[in-house]
Design an enzyme around this catalytic site. Structure first.
Site, short mmCIF file in Angstrom:
data_model
loop_
_atom_site.label_atom_id
_atom_site.label_comp_id
_atom_site.label_asym_id
_atom_site.label_seq_id
_atom_site.Cartn_x
_atom_site.Cartn_y
_atom_site.Cartn_z
N ARG A 71 20.61 11.33 -5.88
CA ARG A 71 20.37 10.26 -4.89
C ARG A 71 21.32 10.41 -3.69
O ARG A 71 20.92 10.18 -2.54
CB ARG A 71 20.53 8.89 -5.56
N ASN A 103 23.23 1.78 0.60
CA ASN A 103 24.14 2.77 0.02
C ASN A 103 25.21 2.16 -0.88
O ASN A 103 26.01 2.89 -1.48
CB ASN A 103 24.81 3.59 1.14
N HIS A 207 12.77 9.55 -9.52
CA HIS A 207 12.99 8.29 -10.25
C HIS A 207 12.69 8.43 -11.74
O HIS A 207 12.70 7.45 -12.46
CB HIS A 207 12.16 7.16 -9.62
#
Ligand code: HEM
Length: 350
Positions: A71, A103, A207
Site C-alpha cells: 500500500r 495516509n 485487497h
C-alpha cells in the site's frame, strides 16, 4: 448486434495467451524510459539481494508487513510519481503527504527506514528511497505467496528512480483514490496516472491481503444515504448478512457506532494469503469499500472479475504482476531530477 463473450472456462486461457504475447513484446523493447534493470550493478552490486533477503526474512515472521509495503508503494506512486514523497515528514514549511487523512492509516515507514539504513551502510548515497520501496513491495508480495509461478506474482523492477523533494498533504488528498469513489471516478483517476481500466481491476486485487479500519467503510454500515430511516441503515449493495455481522461484531463500540481503531480483514479468512479470494468477496457483495463494489458496475470489469475467479490463482498472479510493473514506473524521476535521499523521511540538507 450481440457481442460474443468468452465462456468463463475459456476466459483465463484467452488471458494467458494475450499475456504471453505482451510479455514477448515487452521483452523485446525493454523497460519503459531510462529506468533499467540492474541500474545499481556497478554502483551498489548486491543491493537487490540485500533488500530481498531482509524483506523475506521479516515477512516470513510478520506477514502483515507485506500489505503495509504494497500500500505504501501504491500511495507513493499516485502522488508525484514513485519518488518516495510519501515517506517525507512534514516540516515548518508545509504538511506532507504522510499527514493527509488517506495516509494516516499507512504502516511500514519504520520498516522502509530499516531497509534503507542497511543499504546506506553498504553504499552511502547511491540507492534511492523510491527504489528501495519499489523493490521491497515486490519482494514482500513474493514472500507471502504460497508458490511463485513464472510471471507472478513477482515482477521485474527496473531501477534508477530518484527521490522527490516535495511532499504535499493537499496533493495526497486529491490524488489518492477514495473508498467512496464510483467506477467512473476511479477509471479517470487511474487514467490520469497512465493506467487503464484493467490496471484498476487487477491492482484492486491487492485487497486480497491486509486490513481496513471500520472508519474507512462505516458510511456503508451506518446511516447510508437513501437506505431508509434510522442509524442502522446499510448500503444495499453490501451483502445484508455480512453488513449485519460487521455492525454487530467487528465494527461495534460499546458506546455505539464503531471504535476508531477497530479493523477488519479485507479478504476474511485469507487476508494473509495472496489469492483470488478478494474477487470472490467482490462477487458475493462482501468487499468492504464502494470502490471495490464499483468493479461490478461496468460490464467488462465485471467479466474480468468473474473470469479471474473462474481460473487458477496463477492467472491473477500474472495480470497483477504486469499491472504492478506498470504502476511502479508512474511519473518516475530520473537522471538529474530529484536526489538520492540519505534519510527517507527528510530531504538532504533539510
Ligand atoms: C482502487 C482504488 C483504491 C482504494 C479506494 C483503496 C482504498 C483503501 C482503503 C480505504 C484501505 C484501508 C485503510 C485502512 O482503513 O486502514 C486500503 C487498504 C489497502 N490497500 Fe487499497 N485502495 C485502492 C487500491 C489499492 C491498490 C492499487 C493497492 C496496491 C497495489 C492497494 C493496496 C492496499 C493494501 C495492501 C491495503 C491493506 C493495508 C494494510 O493492511 O495496512 N489498494 N485501501
Amino acid at each position: 448486434m450481440a457481442t460474443i463473450r468468452p465462456r468463463r472456462s475459456s476466459w483465463w486461457c484467452v488471458m494467458v495467451m494475450a499475456m504471453a504475447m505482451v510479455v514477448v513484446a515487452s521483452g523485446a523493447s525493454g523497460p519503459r524510459g531510462p529506468l533499467r534493470m540492474g541500474f545499481y550493478a556497478q554502483s551498489c552490486p548486491g543491493v537487490e539481494r540485500m533488500v530481498g533477503d531482509f524483506v523475506r526474512q521479516h515477512v516470513r515472521r510478520v506477514p502483515t508487513v507485506a500489505a503495509a509495503l504494497l500500500r505504501l508503494h501504491f500511495h507513493d506512486c499516485f502522488v508525484r510519481g514513485c519518488d518516495a514523497s510519501v515517506l517525507l515528514n512534514s516540516t515548518a514549511a508545509g504538511v506532507a503527504e504522510k499527514d493527509a487523512p488517506p495516509n494516516l492509516t499507512l504502516r511500514g515507514f519504520d520498516f522502509v527506514d530499516r531497509v534503507k539504513a542497511l543499504v546506506e551502510e553498504a553504499c552511502p548515497g547511491v540507492v534511492s528511497c523510491a527504489d528501495v520501496l519499489a523493490l521491497a513491495a515486490r519482494d514482500a508480495v513474493a514472500a507471502i505467496v504460497r508458490k511463485l509461478v513464472p510471471g507472478g506474482p513477482s515482477w521485474r523492477v527496473a531501477t534508477g528512480r530518484r527521490d522527490g523533494t516535495v511532499s504535499s498533504m493537499m496533493e495526497a488528498l486529491n490524488e489518492i483514490p477514495k473508498p467512496t469513489m464510483s467506477f467512473r471516478e476511479l477509471v479517470d483517476l487511474f487514467a490520469s496516472k497512465g493506467l487503464g481500466v484493467r490496471d484498476l481491476v487487477w491492482l484492486s486485487g491487492a485487497h486480497t491481503i491486509g486490513i481496513a479500519h471500520c472508519s474507512s467503510f462505516a458510511d456503508r454500515l451506518y446511516g447510508y444515504p437513501g437506505a431508509g430511516a434510522g442509524n442502522d441503515t446499510t448500503d444495499p449493495s453490501l451483502d445484508a448478512t455480512y453488513a449485519a455481522n460487521l455492525r454487530r461484531r467487528k465494527c461495534r463500540a460499546p458506546s455505539g457506532g464503531y471504535a476508531e481503531d477497530a479493523v477488519v480483514e479485507m479478504d476474511p479468512g485469507s487476508h494473509l494469503t495472496f489469492d483470488v479470494g478478494y474477487y470472490r468477496a467482490v462477487l458475493k457483495h462482501r468487499a468492504l469499500f464502494r470502490s471495490d463494489a464499483a468493479l461490478l458496475a461496468d460490464a467488462a470489469a465485471r467479466a474480468d472479475v468473474e473470469g479471474v475467479v473462474g481460473g487458477p490463482d496463477e492467472v491473477f498472479f500474472q495480470v497483477f504482476a504486469r499491472s504492478m510493473a506498470r504502476m511502479s514506473t508512474v511519473e518516475v524521476k530520473i537522471g538529474a531530477e530529484g536526489e538520492i535521499r540519505r534519510n527517507c523521511a527528510v530531504v538532504n540538507g533539510g
